[in-house]
Design a protein around this motif. Structure first.
Motif, PDB file in Angstrom:
ATOM      1  N   THR A  33      -4.842  10.552   0.047  1.00 49.37           N
ATOM      2  CA  THR A  33      -6.231  10.732   0.453  1.00 49.37           C
ATOM      3  C   THR A  33      -6.485   9.946   1.734  1.00 49.37           C
ATOM      4  OG1 THR A  33      -6.975   8.844  -0.884  1.00 49.37           O
ATOM      5  CG2 THR A  33      -6.975  11.017  -1.939  1.00 49.37           C
ATOM      6  N   THR A  36       0.813  -1.221   0.000  1.00 49.70           N
ATOM      7  CA  THR A  36       0.000   0.000   0.000  1.00 49.70           C
ATOM      8  C   THR A  36       0.845   1.269   0.000  1.00 49.70           C
ATOM      9  OG1 THR A  36      -0.135  -0.171   2.413  1.00 49.70           O
ATOM     10  CG2 THR A  36      -1.959  -1.099   1.130  1.00 49.70           C
ATOM     11  N   ALA A  63      -7.238   6.174   0.984  1.00 50.76           N
ATOM     12  CA  ALA A  63      -6.043   5.368   0.697  1.00 50.76           C
ATOM     13  C   ALA A  63      -5.256   5.074   1.968  1.00 50.76           C
ATOM     14  CB  ALA A  63      -5.159   6.086  -0.316  1.00 50.76           C
ATOM     15  N   ILE A  81      -6.478   1.851   3.953  1.00 55.17           N
ATOM     16  CA  ILE A  81      -6.415   0.507   3.362  1.00 55.17           C
ATOM     17  C   ILE A  81      -5.559  -0.419   4.219  1.00 55.17           C
ATOM     18  CG2 ILE A  81      -5.654  -0.819   1.359  1.00 55.17           C
ATOM     19  CD1 ILE A  81      -6.339   1.542  -0.396  1.00 55.17           C
ATOM     20  N   SER A 137      -0.392   8.882   2.901  1.00 54.66           N
ATOM     21  CA  SER A 137      -1.205   8.718   1.697  1.00 54.66           C
ATOM     22  C   SER A 137      -1.748  10.061   1.229  1.00 54.66           C
ATOM     23  CB  SER A 137      -2.359   7.739   1.961  1.00 54.66           C
ATOM     24  OG  SER A 137      -1.856   6.484   2.375  1.00 54.66           O
TER      25      SER A 137
END
Length: 372
Positions: A290, A250, A293, A296, A288
């Motif tokens: 956003t 990620t 995101a 996750i 991240s």
């Protein structure tokens, strides 16, 4: 009253009536000896807890060395089968454990020190990412004002807390050099002399039945603690590896350090996974682009922790070592309050020892349920 010939006359007619059985009519009374015994036991428990709390610098390393040494004793016995002296085995095992712990600390400390030096910058980034909650907070404020509430939440933007807690937290988590030295010295000596200590403890009792019972208790404690350490370590390494892979996939920073941190925190039941989830949320939101995101990796970690806690660990450890969740949580809370993070690590092994002692010293006759 008529008196028959040959019978003595009674001065009081009530004397002829039989006395009732007063014992059956009285309610059960707690004996004074039982009250005194319970009070003495309560005072003894309070005194022991107070001594363990005040003398933490001595008892924590010693008790930790005894518990960890009992866990590592099967490994020393295995090395003895290959004609390696017990003292040499103790040094080798403790050195290997220390090297593994140093590796985990190095993986965790590298990103931790880097993030600590950038706390104001990271706090500013987190505050900017959390501006998305400004409008919901403002709407909630307006709703409270419409309903006549006092409006405890202000419509001001989200403010980051101060970072004055960092230094006290690091001091709380870091034991002193004297405690480290006492722990490792006691651990090596305990593993090296465990067969002699075991034999002396068994021979303390003169009765053959008591000796056999002591032998069974020691064998069960050693087997269960050794199996617990090996199993939990392998499971936690698997959780750490899975977490590191999730973080790498990620785009999280320092995935190896986050994986090592997840493996370490997983030694602390219940609290460890919750703390790791919070850390992943903060790091994910900062790193991240956003908010979605950034969530996750934490959500994927929740899935890994759920599978580990509900399927992997119960299946591998088995019903024999499965502990009640409430008992685990209460033991974790008590020993963490008493001895800090190391007490939380020792909470489950100490609970296992207590349950084994209770099973052998105070056996219960379990009634069979009637067929349904």
């Amino acid at each position: 009253m008529r008196v028959l010939p040959g019978e003595p006359a009674l001065s009081n007619p009530r004397e002829a009536a039989p006395l009732p059985d007063s014992k059956s009519e009285l309610p059960p009374v707690i004996k004074r000896a039982e009250v005194v015994a319970s009070a003495l036991v309560g005072l003894l428990v309070i005194s022991i807890v107070a001594v363990l709390y005040v003398a933490k610098a001595f008892f924590l390393p010693v008790v930790g060395a005894f518990v960890v040494g009992t866990m590592l004793s099967p490994a020393a016995a295995l090395l003895e089968r290959y004609r390696i002296p017990r003292a040499v085995s103790a040094v080798l095992i403790v050195s290997a454990v220390g090297a593994g712990a140093a590796l985990m600390v190095s993986l965790i400390s590298s990103p931790l020190m880097q993030w600590t030096t950038r706390l104001p910058e990271l706090g500013s980034q987190l505050r900017d990412k959390l501006h998305v909650f400004d409008r919901p907070l403002a709407l909630w404020q307006e709703l409270q004002n419409m309903l006549g509430g006092s409006g405890t939440l202000s419509a001001a933007p989200f403010q980051m807390p101060k970072f004055d807690w960092v230094q006290p937290t690091l001091e709380f988590l870091s034991p002193t050099f004297t405690e480290f030295l006492l722990f490792f010295a006691t651990l090596i000596l305990f593993i090296a002399s465990w067969p002699d200590l075991r034999r002396a403890l068994i021979m303390t009792f003169g009765d053959r039945a008591a000796r056999l019972r002591t032998l069974r208790i020691l064998n069960e404690i050693e087997g269960h603690l050794g199996g617990y350490l090996l199993t939990v370590t392998m499971i936690n390494l698997g959780v750490g590896t899975a977490t590191g892979m999730i973080c790498a996939g990620t785009g999280m920073p320092k995935p190896a350090g986050l994986g090592a941190l997840a493996a370490t925190l997983n030694f602390f039941p219940i609290i460890g996974p919750v703390a790791m989830f919070a850390i992943l949320v903060v790091v994910g939101v900062i790193a991240s682009s956003t908010l979605g995101a950034g969530l996750i990796a934490p959500l994927a970690f929740v899935g890994v922790a759920f599978l580990e806690g509900h399927f992997v660990t119960p299946t591998i450890i088995g019903r024999r070592l499965e502990l009640n969740a409430l008992a685990v949580f209460m033991a974790l809370a008590f020993w963490t309050w008493l001895w800090g993070p190391m007490g939380g690590f020792l909470s489950s092994p100490l609970l296992i020892v207590a349950l084994i002692l209770k099973e052998h010293l105070m056996p219960e006759d379990r009634p069979h349920l009637p067929p349904g």
